[in-house]
Every structure is written in C-alpha cells, then in structure tokens.
Design a protein around this motif. Sequence first.
Motif, PDB file in Angstrom:
ATOM      1  N   PRO A 129       0.956  -1.209   0.186  1.00  0.00           N
ATOM      2  CA  PRO A 129      -0.240  -0.036  -0.065  1.00  0.00           C
ATOM      3  C   PRO A 129       0.925   1.172   0.097  1.00  0.00           C
ATOM      4  O   PRO A 129       1.992   1.075   0.607  1.00  0.00           O
ATOM      5  N   PRO A 130       0.562   2.220  -0.805  1.00  0.00           N
ATOM      6  CA  PRO A 130      -0.933   2.429  -1.312  1.00  0.00           C
ATOM      7  C   PRO A 130      -1.002   1.917  -2.805  1.00  0.00           C
ATOM      8  O   PRO A 130      -1.745   2.179  -3.582  1.00  0.00           O
ATOM      9  N   MET A 131       0.205   1.528  -3.098  1.00  0.00           N
ATOM     10  CA  MET A 131       0.290   0.820  -4.548  1.00  0.00           C
ATOM     11  C   MET A 131      -0.247  -0.517  -4.802  1.00  0.00           C
ATOM     12  O   MET A 131       0.175  -1.638  -5.013  1.00  0.00           O
ATOM     13  N   THR A 132      -1.641  -0.674  -4.614  1.00  0.00           N
ATOM     14  CA  THR A 132      -2.554  -1.767  -4.709  1.00  0.00           C
ATOM     15  C   THR A 132      -3.533  -1.671  -5.538  1.00  0.00           C
ATOM     16  O   THR A 132      -3.952  -0.599  -5.952  1.00  0.00           O
ATOM     17  N   PHE A 133      -4.251  -2.611  -6.020  1.00  0.00           N
ATOM     18  CA  PHE A 133      -5.293  -2.713  -6.728  1.00  0.00           C
ATOM     19  C   PHE A 133      -6.453  -2.580  -6.011  1.00  0.00           C
ATOM     20  O   PHE A 133      -6.599  -3.518  -5.039  1.00  0.00           O
ATOM     21  N   THR A 134      -7.422  -1.915  -6.252  1.00  0.00           N
ATOM     22  CA  THR A 134      -8.784  -1.749  -5.455  1.00  0.00           C
ATOM     23  C   THR A 134      -9.820  -2.350  -6.407  1.00  0.00           C
ATOM     24  O   THR A 134     -10.199  -1.842  -7.529  1.00  0.00           O
ATOM     25  N   GLY A 135     -10.476  -3.278  -5.904  1.00  0.00           N
ATOM     26  CA  GLY A 135     -11.669  -4.006  -6.498  1.00  0.00           C
ATOM     27  C   GLY A 135     -12.963  -3.138  -6.419  1.00  0.00           C
ATOM     28  O   GLY A 135     -12.891  -2.327  -5.426  1.00  0.00           O
ATOM     29  N   GLY A 136     -13.789  -3.211  -7.402  1.00  0.00           N
ATOM     30  CA  GLY A 136     -15.117  -2.604  -7.400  1.00  0.00           C
ATOM     31  C   GLY A 136     -15.151  -1.291  -7.937  1.00  0.00           C
ATOM     32  O   GLY A 136     -15.951  -0.446  -8.039  1.00  0.00           O
ATOM     33  N   SER A 137     -14.219  -1.138  -9.018  1.00  0.00           N
ATOM     34  CA  SER A 137     -13.988   0.120  -9.621  1.00  0.00           C
ATOM     35  C   SER A 137     -15.268   0.304 -10.766  1.00  0.00           C
ATOM     36  O   SER A 137     -15.944  -0.723 -10.912  1.00  0.00           O
ATOM     37  N   LEU A 138     -15.526   1.181 -11.142  1.00  0.00           N
ATOM     38  CA  LEU A 138     -16.753   1.447 -12.255  1.00  0.00           C
ATOM     39  C   LEU A 138     -16.518   0.448 -13.506  1.00  0.00           C
ATOM     40  O   LEU A 138     -17.433   0.220 -14.001  1.00  0.00           O
ATOM     41  N   PHE A 139     -15.026   0.466 -13.915  1.00  0.00           N
ATOM     42  CA  PHE A 139     -15.049  -0.389 -14.997  1.00  0.00           C
ATOM     43  C   PHE A 139     -15.354  -1.816 -14.648  1.00  0.00           C
ATOM     44  O   PHE A 139     -15.897  -2.511 -15.373  1.00  0.00           O
TER      45      PHE A 139
END
Length: 155
Positions: A129-139
């Motif tokens: 963190p903070p260099m992580t992938f966050t799920g649930g994006s608009l895409f």
Amino acid sequence: MKTRLKQAAGRVWKDICKYKVLGIVLVVYYFVTELVFSAFCPSVIFTGFPCPGCGMTRAFLFLLTGQFARAWNINPMIYGFAVFAVYAGIQRYLLGKKVKGWKTILVVLVVALSGVYTYRMYHFFPNKPPMTFTGGSLFERLLPEYGTIIRKFIY
C-alpha cells in the motif's frame, strides 16, 4: 510585525473568498465519492489502479504529525510539494509577492512525481500500500471481465 501578519491574514481571507466555490465543490466531491465509492481518487474509482499522487493525503497528515518516515514511505514526493507550498505561502501571503517560477517548479514536481510513480508501480505494485489494486471500480462494475483480466495479469 503585527501589520505584516494582519496583511498576510487579509491575503489568505481574500484567496478563501476568491476560491470558495472550488472549495465547496471539492468538499461535496469528497463526501459523494467516499459515500458511493469509498475512494477519493478518480483513477481508483474508474480503474482500481493507484494514481501518481496516491497516498499524498496520508503522507501530508503524517508529515503534519511529525511521522516523517511514514510520510516518506507512503509517498516521498510529499516533501517536494511541501517545500513548494511553504515557499509559495511565504511569497504570496507573508511577503505579498507573486510566486516566481511556480509553473516551472510544478512541472518539475509533476515529472518527478511521475518518475516516482513508475518506480513504485514497478517495484511495489500490487502488494505494498498504497500501490495496490482496488476492486469494485466503475470499469469492473460495468465490465465484469475487467476485474478477472486485471487480477490474472497482476497476481
């Protein structure tokens, strides 16, 4: 000395009044995006990927509270932007002068920020963190395959 501080306070108040609509828009944006997406950054909201400025707010708060190593670890570019902010604040508010070279300084800072981002994405993404992938994006919400493809690629 009192007069200089009074003048500085007057300049600060003048800028607050001048940019109050922008301030209100940012506050509303913050609350809406936090409520709907649990995120502030447009990059995270749309793609799930961190942006070059990712962690700057947390780094700023760590800097303000004297947690200098934590600020550096979250985003080392906070120091460049903090030095610029102090310089600009002294020039604009205390001395009442225009901030000389501000465009050049900001371009240099943004280029450096991009370089640090590239380094951090290569060395730390997606596990630190903070260099992580966050799920649930608009895409991901609009294209369910997006999340699957991204996760296969990065993990």
